[in-house]
Design an enzyme around this catalytic site. Structure first.
Site, PDB file in Angstrom:
ATOM      1  NE  ARG A 160      -2.905  -3.074   3.457  1.00  9.11           N
ATOM      2  CZ  ARG A 160      -3.870  -2.956   4.588  1.00  9.11           C
ATOM      3  NH1 ARG A 160      -4.917  -3.910   4.192  1.00  9.11           N
ATOM      4  NH2 ARG A 160      -3.618  -2.603   5.718  1.00  9.11           N
ATOM      5  CB  THR A 203      -6.375   3.461  -1.096  1.00  2.57           C
ATOM      6  OG1 THR A 203      -5.252   3.064  -1.459  1.00  2.57           O
ATOM      7  CG2 THR A 203      -6.578   5.114  -1.465  1.00  2.57           C
ATOM      8  CG  ASP A 221       2.780  -3.059   8.733  1.00  2.00           C
ATOM      9  OD1 ASP A 221       3.745  -3.790   8.300  1.00  2.00           O
ATOM     10  OD2 ASP A 221       2.295  -2.185   7.856  1.00  2.00           O
ATOM     11  CG  ASP A 247       5.895  -1.294   9.274  1.00  2.00           C
ATOM     12  OD1 ASP A 247       6.570  -1.427   8.312  1.00  2.00           O
ATOM     13  OD2 ASP A 247       5.223  -0.412   9.496  1.00  2.00           O
TER      14      ASP A 247
END
Ligand code: PRP
Ligand code: URA
Length: 206
Positions: free
Chosen positions: A102, A106, A198, A201
């Site tokens: 991603r 955006t 996330d 992450d």
């Protein structure tokens, strides 16, 4: 399309620890593996089996063995955190890979890699991606898999947002979604709320 939200005390316990911001990378990885075991068991509940027999040390017993051809496709990177659990439960599965990322501003996914086994149309294909947020990544992956011949696709996710479920439902009505949690929605950066942050992450410490 059917949405299956799994419900199990062990799954809720793992989810609480995955969501916890103080859970470190090492523990997060272990928890991702454990919750994936429960989800994969749920997502494979009705795959085809064939009846046969097996010799126990005492006598012949009726037995059933998995007869479906099974393909697992983790979405890079975060889906890799679910792959070992899938292979622990379905050791004969073939494995494909889909690379999607991603854009940070955006939130639109970009396809950067793919490699899948041949004859996808003969297999039950399990797309592994822990986060279904806007649904853009999942819709792109399913579209890609269907373009390569897949006819039965199941998405195994850990957390889903209603927006992502709706988008995938509209794009690919035949896809079954298995998830551990249907969360409230998305924030302005298209992260799932309450979510767990996330996933990639937290899984890899980036
Ligand atoms: C995350 C996640 C999904 C995607 C979900 O991956 O693993 O693939 O976002 O978001 P969407 O439903 O809005 O498309 P990301 O692109 O952050 O890449 P990563 O796995 O490499 O961290
Ligand atoms: N990807 C993630 O890892 N987390 C989210 O909340 C949304 C997309």
């Amino acid at each position: 399309m059917a949405l299956h939200v799994a419900d199990h005390p062990l799954l809720h316990d793992i989810m609480a620890r995955l969501r916890d911001r103080t859970t470190n990378c090492e523990e997060f990885r272990t928890l991702a593996h454990r919750i994936s075991l429960l989800l994969v068991a749920e997502a494979t509940r009705d795959i085809p089996t064939v009846a046969g027999t097996v010799e126990t040390p005492l006598e012949t017993a009726a037995a059933r063995r998995v007869s479906a051809r099974v393909v697992a496709v983790p979405v890079l990177r975060a889906g890799l955190g679910m792959l070992q659990a899938f292979l622990d439960l379905v050791p004969a599965a073939e494995v494909g890979y889909f690379g999607l990322e991603r854009d940070e501003t955006t939130a639109v996914a970009r396809r950067y890699y793919e490699k899948v086994p041949p004859r996808l149309g003969e297999a039950v294909v399990f797309l592994l991606d822990p986060m279904l947020a806007t649904g853009g990544s999942a819709a792109m992956a399913v579209d890609g898999l269907e373009g390569m011949g897949a006819r039965q696709v199941r998405l195994v996710s850990i957390v889903a947002a209603p927006e992502g479920v709706a988008r995938l439902q509209e794009a690919s009505p035949g896809v079954e979604i298995y998830t551990a949690a249907l969360d409230r929605g998305l924030n302005e950066r298209k992260y799932i709320l309450p979510g767990l942050g996330d996933f990639g992450d937290r899984l890899y410490g980036t």
